[in-house]
Design a protein around this motif. Structure first.
Motif, short mmCIF file in Angstrom:
data_model
loop_
_atom_site.label_atom_id
_atom_site.label_comp_id
_atom_site.label_asym_id
_atom_site.label_seq_id
_atom_site.Cartn_x
_atom_site.Cartn_y
_atom_site.Cartn_z
N ARG A 1 -4.75 46.36 -12.36
CA ARG A 1 -3.47 45.95 -11.80
C ARG A 1 -3.63 44.57 -11.19
O ARG A 1 -4.57 44.33 -10.45
CB ARG A 1 -3.04 46.93 -10.73
CG ARG A 1 -1.72 46.54 -10.08
CD ARG A 1 -1.28 47.52 -9.05
NE ARG A 1 -0.96 48.78 -9.71
CZ ARG A 1 -0.62 49.87 -9.09
NH1 ARG A 1 -0.57 49.90 -7.80
NH2 ARG A 1 -0.35 50.97 -9.75
N ARG A 2 -2.72 43.71 -11.53
CA ARG A 2 -2.76 42.35 -10.97
C ARG A 2 -2.46 42.42 -9.48
O ARG A 2 -1.56 43.13 -9.06
CB ARG A 2 -1.75 41.48 -11.68
CG ARG A 2 -1.70 40.06 -11.12
CD ARG A 2 -0.66 39.24 -11.77
NE ARG A 2 -1.01 39.02 -13.17
CZ ARG A 2 -0.21 38.47 -14.05
NH1 ARG A 2 0.98 38.10 -13.69
NH2 ARG A 2 -0.59 38.31 -15.28
N LYS A 3 -3.20 41.67 -8.71
CA LYS A 3 -2.97 41.66 -7.27
C LYS A 3 -1.64 40.98 -6.98
O LYS A 3 -1.35 39.91 -7.50
CB LYS A 3 -4.10 40.92 -6.58
CG LYS A 3 -3.98 40.92 -5.08
CD LYS A 3 -5.27 40.47 -4.46
CE LYS A 3 -5.14 40.33 -2.96
NZ LYS A 3 -4.63 41.47 -2.28
N LYS A 4 -0.85 41.64 -6.15
CA LYS A 4 0.45 41.09 -5.82
C LYS A 4 0.29 40.04 -4.73
O LYS A 4 -0.47 40.23 -3.79
CB LYS A 4 1.36 42.21 -5.34
CG LYS A 4 1.66 43.20 -6.41
CD LYS A 4 2.48 44.33 -5.87
CE LYS A 4 2.71 45.33 -6.97
NZ LYS A 4 3.33 46.55 -6.47
N LYS B 1 5.57 35.90 -2.60
CA LYS B 1 6.27 34.78 -3.25
C LYS B 1 6.58 33.69 -2.24
O LYS B 1 6.51 32.50 -2.56
CB LYS B 1 7.57 35.32 -3.85
CG LYS B 1 8.43 34.27 -4.46
CD LYS B 1 9.68 34.87 -5.06
CE LYS B 1 10.51 33.77 -5.68
NZ LYS B 1 11.52 34.28 -6.57
N THR C 1 6.92 44.77 -4.01
CA THR C 1 7.15 43.36 -4.30
C THR C 1 5.95 42.50 -4.00
O THR C 1 5.80 41.43 -4.59
CB THR C 1 8.34 42.82 -3.49
OG1 THR C 1 8.07 42.99 -2.11
CG2 THR C 1 9.61 43.54 -3.87
N GLY C 2 5.09 42.91 -3.07
CA GLY C 2 3.93 42.12 -2.70
C GLY C 2 4.22 41.11 -1.62
O GLY C 2 3.36 40.29 -1.30
#
Length: 123
Positions: free
Chosen positions: A55-58, A61, A94-95
C-alpha cells in the motif's frame, strides 16, 4: 512445540515434497490459475502464493502543497474531502494530517453554513 520435534524427511516417507520455508502454496493447488500465468508480483516475496500486500503511504495533500490556511470558499477543494453521502471523509482514508484535518472540517462546516456545500446528498 510437538511439531518442531517430529520432523519427517522426504527420504523417510518417500511421498512428501520438501517444504519451501512455510507459507507456500497449498499442496494440490492447480497451476495456471488466475495468477499462475503472470508470474510473481514485482514487489512480492517470490514464494508461490505469497502475495505481498503493498500500500502506498498516504501523504497530506496540504503539507505537500504547503497550504496553511484552508479557504472555506474553495468549494472544489473541499468537495474532494466530502463523501457522496455528505460526510467528511476521515483522515485515515485521505491521508490528511491531524492539524489540516481539523482546519478542513472547520472549513467544510463553514461552507455548509453559508450553503456552499450541502449537508447531505440530494438522493
Amino acid at each position: 512445540m510437538a511439531d518442531e520435534t517430529t520432523v519427517s524427511t522426504p527420504a523417510a516417507s518417500g511421498t512428501e515434497t520438501p517444504s519451501t520455508g512455510g507459507g507456500g502454496a497449498p499442496q494440490g493447488r492447480p497451476q495456471g490459475g488466475p495468477r499462475g500465468d503472470r508470474g510473481p508480483r514485482p514487489g512480492g516475496s517470490g514464494r508461490d502464493g505469497g502475495r505481498k500486500f503493498f500500500r502506498r503511504k498516504k501523504v497530506c495533500k496540504f503539507c505537500v502543497e504547503k497550504i496553511d490556511a484552508i479557504d472555506y470558499k474553495d468549494v472544489r477543494l473541499l468537495g474532494q474531502f466530502v463523501a457522496e453521502s455528505g460526510k467528511i471523509v476521515p483522515r485515515r482514508l485521505t491521508g490528511v494530517c491531524t492539524p489540516h484535518q481539523r482546519r478542513l472540517s472547520d472549513a467544510i462546516k463553514q461552507a455548509r453554513n453559508i450553503a456552499l456545500l450541502p449537508f447531505a446528498s440530494a438522493r
